[in-house]
Structures are given as C-alpha cells and as structure tokens.
Design an enzyme around this catalytic site. Sequence first.
Site, PDB file in Angstrom:
ATOM      1  CG  LEU A 116     -30.836  21.224  25.970  1.00  0.00           C
ATOM      2  CD1 LEU A 116     -31.155  22.420  25.074  1.00  0.00           C
ATOM      3  CD2 LEU A 116     -31.309  21.513  27.395  1.00  0.00           C
ATOM      4  CG  ASN A 121     -32.724  18.111  20.979  1.00  0.00           C
ATOM      5  OD1 ASN A 121     -32.738  19.120  21.687  1.00  0.00           O
ATOM      6  ND2 ASN A 121     -31.670  17.290  20.939  1.00  0.00           N
ATOM      7  CE1 TYR A 131     -27.943  27.141  17.359  1.00  0.00           C
ATOM      8  CE2 TYR A 131     -28.191  29.192  18.582  1.00  0.00           C
ATOM      9  CZ  TYR A 131     -28.416  27.822  18.462  1.00  0.00           C
ATOM     10  OH  TYR A 131     -29.122  27.158  19.439  1.00  0.00           O
ATOM     11  CE  LYS A 154     -31.357  26.100  16.865  1.00  0.00           C
ATOM     12  NZ  LYS A 154     -31.947  24.760  16.942  1.00  0.00           N
ATOM     13  CB  THR A 163     -25.460  21.522  26.319  1.00  0.00           C
ATOM     14  OG1 THR A 163     -25.415  22.511  25.287  1.00  0.00           O
ATOM     15  CG2 THR A 163     -26.803  21.553  27.024  1.00  0.00           C
TER      16      THR A 163
END
Length: 232
Positions: free
Chosen positions: A13, A80, A156, A160, A189
């Site tokens: 990304l 990012n 994760y 976030k 990805t």
Amino acid sequence: MTITFITGANKGLGRETARRLIELGHTVVLGARDPERGAEAAAALGARFVPIDVTDDASVAAAAKNIAEHEGHVDVLVNNAGITGPHRDAVDLTSADALGVYDVNVFGVIRVTTAFLPLIRRSQDPVIINVSSGMGSLVFTHDPERAESKIIAPLYTSSKAALTMLTTQYAKAFPDVRINAVDPGYTATDLNDHSGPQTIGEGTDAIVALATERPGAGTGRFVDRSGEIALR
Ligand SMILES: NC(=O)c1ccc[n+]([C@@H]2O[C@H](COP(=O)([O-])OP(=O)(O)OC[C@H]3O[C@@H](n4cnc5c(N)ncnc54)[C@H](OP(=O)(O)O)[C@@H]3O)[C@@H](O)[C@H]2O)c1
C-alpha cells in the site's frame, strides 16, 4: 509543491500510495528500511529514497535530518509501515511477540511523529495520515456481519486499536495539524499473502483521499474508502 513522506513504501500500500501521489503531482520521499529495495522502488516511481527503520530511534532521527536538509519541510506524513506479527495461537503469545508488533505499529508511529513534527509544522497545511485498520475497530470486530469479527489476532488488532486512539489523541494535542487514521480495507498484499479481496488501487483510495483533502477537512477522524468510520 506538496512534499509527502511515506514509511514502508518499498512495496504494498505504501508503494502504491507513492505512485498515485506522484501521478497527482506530489513530491514523494519514499521511506523504506531496506536500502536496496527502497532505492529500487524510488527509482522506478520517480521518488527520492530515504532509509528509515521505524523501530530504531537513530534511523528515524537520521531520516528527519535528511529531509530537513533536502526538502526542508513535510506537508503530508503517511505512517504506513506495519506488520501483523507472528500467527501464533493466542495461548502461546509472549510479551516479546507483543513488543515486536507494537514496536512497529504503535511505538514506530510515536517515534516518527515526534521526530517529524518540527518538519510538519513548517507546512502551510500540515497533514499526518496513520494507516490503521478496521481490525482495530471495536465497532467492526463486534459486528457479526463484518469479516473483522471472524478473525482472532490479539496483537495486530490491539496495536491498530491503539494506533487509532493515538491518532485521535494527537489530533487533540496538535490542533494545528490535520491528523487522521485510515482503514485501507482487506487488500491483497504481502501482509496477508495476497488473500485480501481488494485490489491495491482500492486499498489506497482512502489514503490518497486523505493526502489530497483541502484545508479544514477535519481532524481526529477514522476513514475508509466509503467515508467516515464510527469510532464507537
Ligand atoms: N493489506 C491489508 O489488507 C491491510 C488492511 C488494513 C491495514 N493495513 C495496513 O497497511 C499498512 C501497509 O500494509 P501492506 O498491506 O502494504 O503490507 P506490506 O506489503 O507487508 O508492506 C508493509 C511495509 O511496511 C514496512 N515495514 C515493516 N516493518 C518496518 C520497519 N520496522 N521500519 C520501516 N518499514 C517497515 C515493510 O518493509 P519490508 O519490505 O522491509 O518488510 C513494507 O514496506 C500496514 O500498516 C498495515 O497494517 C493493511
């Protein structure tokens, strides 16, 4: 000329965001931790490569110094770089696993934000975009209709969630800077072995939208490509 700095932009990304913003006229400084892959991506896209490992204070400071000397300021900072961490059963997770994931996804954003704020504040319309995830949304992970509610990934998701909260806190702390979090959506990805149903183009729509907004567009928001996401 808008100067945009993107971390973790050698692939995925970050790289596609760099490509699209260059196409839209931004001067992109492409951050990556691997010198060869970073330089290769920058050369292919027409960006300037700056090495940065977001887990390393010295590397982050050197990147800020490099950009201060070359571009002099940053208009748009895209935090990012991110990792999922080990795909281990929740019962086997260790504090070292947690530190590893948080070091990139949360502490890395704090390192970069602190080091880059002086450069960002030299902009006429300073913007920070934190690439978070719907996986960190308490609303999405509790909605049985949404894919996010079916996945168990404690490190994760919690990292976030912390990043989204960090974004809204920074937005309150720095009202002179437009600071928003983005959920790219589940996108093919390397991060997910290309299992995501969205294309890389779809995955970067919301990041590009935030990077090209007009002054006064709002701060402390969490958005995806459909618009604003409820924070609670
Ligand atoms: N893909 C999705 O479905 C999805 C959904 C929601 C959110 N996101 C978020 O979007 C962001 C980009 O993910 P992606 O899907 O594009 O993943 P990706 O293809 O795996 O790219 C991640 C990038 O982060 C870099 N990175 C990792 N650790 C770093 C460090 N310590 N310092 C500097 N760079 C580092 C990687 O560099 P190396 O190549 O050197 O490893 C790579 O350039 C992440 O924050 C991710 O959590 C992705």
